[in-house]
Design an enzyme around this catalytic site. Structure first.
Site, short mmCIF file in Angstrom:
data_model
loop_
_atom_site.label_atom_id
_atom_site.label_comp_id
_atom_site.label_asym_id
_atom_site.label_seq_id
_atom_site.Cartn_x
_atom_site.Cartn_y
_atom_site.Cartn_z
N LYS A 145 -2.38 -1.60 8.10
CA LYS A 145 -3.83 -1.53 8.29
C LYS A 145 -4.27 -2.58 9.30
CE LYS A 145 -7.97 -1.05 5.47
NZ LYS A 145 -8.52 -1.09 4.12
N ARG A 154 -0.33 -2.60 -6.63
CA ARG A 154 -0.56 -3.65 -5.63
C ARG A 154 -1.55 -4.70 -6.16
NH1 ARG A 154 -1.13 -4.80 0.14
NH2 ARG A 154 -3.31 -5.13 0.72
N ARG A 198 0.87 -1.18 0.00
CA ARG A 198 0.00 0.00 0.00
C ARG A 198 0.91 1.24 0.00
NH1 ARG A 198 -2.25 -3.43 4.16
NH2 ARG A 198 -4.35 -4.15 3.63
N HIS A 256 -4.09 -9.23 4.24
CA HIS A 256 -5.54 -9.29 4.36
C HIS A 256 -5.94 -10.14 5.57
CE1 HIS A 256 -6.21 -8.47 -0.22
NE2 HIS A 256 -6.00 -7.36 0.47
N HIS A 267 -2.16 2.13 -6.02
CA HIS A 267 -2.84 0.92 -5.56
C HIS A 267 -3.05 -0.09 -6.70
CE1 HIS A 267 -4.44 -0.59 -1.81
NE2 HIS A 267 -5.39 -1.20 -2.48
N TYR A 319 -9.24 -11.32 -6.55
CA TYR A 319 -8.24 -11.41 -7.64
C TYR A 319 -8.46 -12.63 -8.53
CZ TYR A 319 -6.07 -7.72 -4.95
OH TYR A 319 -5.86 -6.55 -4.27
#
Length: 378
Positions: free
Chosen positions: A263, A330, A238, A353, A327, A362
């Site tokens: 995050k 990424r 990120r 994640h 982004h 994805y």
């Protein structure tokens, strides 16, 4: 556990004339109504269709005692069980909001709101979004004091945003900013029981081809910019993670990058490319960063806006005319390693994640399976 033989009373948080109240929501029932009258100073809220009494520990205990064996007290909206998500990174200077200049008639965000955001270590972008959204809300009701606003006012405001065609994302930020005030600042959890959020839009991520990524890297202006773009892609970072990287986070022995306090306050390791490592060594000799891997003037962390400009400028020079963001690099990293056969659980770890459900998007943009299908026209 079922309570079918009992009547049902749901407790709610209310704020009336700046005083915290306990709302009691129930279907009309003579037994409940008779017992309600025995509570200290019960009053009726016509707009919300519920009785309320002052919120004290004694009154709360009295409710349980009074209705024991008569009604099941539903406290799922009353007690904390789902604290708001912390979106933390180190790039936080929320104190800037306290120094802003306001128009004369502008209702500014309460200091207690900003202090809580600082204490909770929310990312600066999140702080900015919450403060802006909350101020838009309270300034919509300029003639009303903040402590007089209730669920009816909030629902009316959300409906107005929907009529104005605001995005689902903007509406959700508005709801979160209002929830933050009541649930976190005033400690009134789960107060907004009837505010429906817009359905989450299922948008697929925009992906660059490997050829396009290489073209962007090759069209950067200098070695520093090249390293920035290469790292965003090759490590699946990120933008905030790239900016917070320190020299000590690059582990050349294990060929890993240590991403710290990202995050959700999570640490993780991601991949370090051999090619990028060689370029980073050259970059280090030339630019001599002191603390952060990428530094602006006076040794401070590089700015987020500069990273956006670098990516956009390089994409334009490469002849890519769709909107390219950091982004997207990424997203492209995740899709390309999925297409090369990497297990989705490893990709989840590399991206940081919390759930594979986030990573599974994805699989919907990867082309390796689609390429095996023969087109009927061919």
């Amino acid at each position: 556990m079922k309570h079918s033989h009992l009547k049902n009373i749901t407790l709610k948080h209310l704020l009336i004339n700046d005083i915290k109240m306990i709302g009691l929501l129930f279907y009309p029932d003579k037994v409940i109504q008779a017992l309600i009258k025995e509570l200290p100073n019960p009053k009726w809220h016509a707009k919300l269709n519920m009785v309320y009494i002052k919120n004290t520990k004694e009154n709360l205990d009295l409710i349980f005692e009074k209705f024991k064996g008569v009604a099941w007290i539903n406290t799922s909206y009353f007690f904390k069980n789902n604290p708001l998500h912390n979106n933390n990174n180190n790039n936080n200077d929320a104190s800037l909001f306290k120094r802003r200049v306001y128009p004369t008639d502008y209702k500014k965000c309460p200091d207690s709101y900003i202090q809580k955001l600082i204490l909770k270590k929310y990312a600066l972008n999140t702080v900015n979004s919450y403060v802006s959204a909350f101020e838009a809300f309270i300034n919509h009701y300029k003639s009303k004091e903040l402590n007089t606003l209730n669920e009816v006012d909030i629902r009316a405001y959300i409906q107005l945003l929907i009529k104005q065609g605001r995005s689902n994302s903007a509406i959700n930020i508005c709801i979160n900013s209002i929830k933050f005030y009541y649930e976190i600042v005033l400690d009134m959890p789960n107060r907004f029981y009837e505010i429906e959020r817009p359905r989450k839009q299922e948008k697929l991520p925009e992906i660059l081809s490997k050829k396009e990524v290489i073209a962007i890297i090759n069209n950067t202006n200098n070695l520093k910019h090249r390293c920035i773009v290469s790292l965003l892609y090759s490590a699946g970072l990120r933008r905030s993670e790239l900016l917070n990287l320190k020299l000590t986070d690059i582990n050349s022995e294990r060929m890993l990058i240590h991403v710290k306090q990202s995050k959700g306050n999570k640490d993780r390791y991601t991949l370090l490319s051999k090619k990028v490592l060689l370029e980073l060594r050259e970059y280090f000799k030339l630019y001599k960063p002191q603390i952060y891997l990428f530094e602006g003037k006076k040794g401070i962390a590089y700015s987020a806006a500069s990273v956006v400009k670098i990516v956009k400028r390089a994409a334009k020079k490469a002849g890519i005319y769709k909107k390219v963001t950091p982004h997207m690099l990424r997203h492209s990293f995740a899709t390309h390693i999925l297409e090369s056969g990497t297990d989705i659980r490893y990709i989840q770890e590399l991206l940081g994640h919390s759930s594979t459900k986030t990573t599974e998007i994805y699989t919907r943009v990867a082309t390796n399976n689609l390429q095996t299908i023969k087109n009927p026209l061919d």
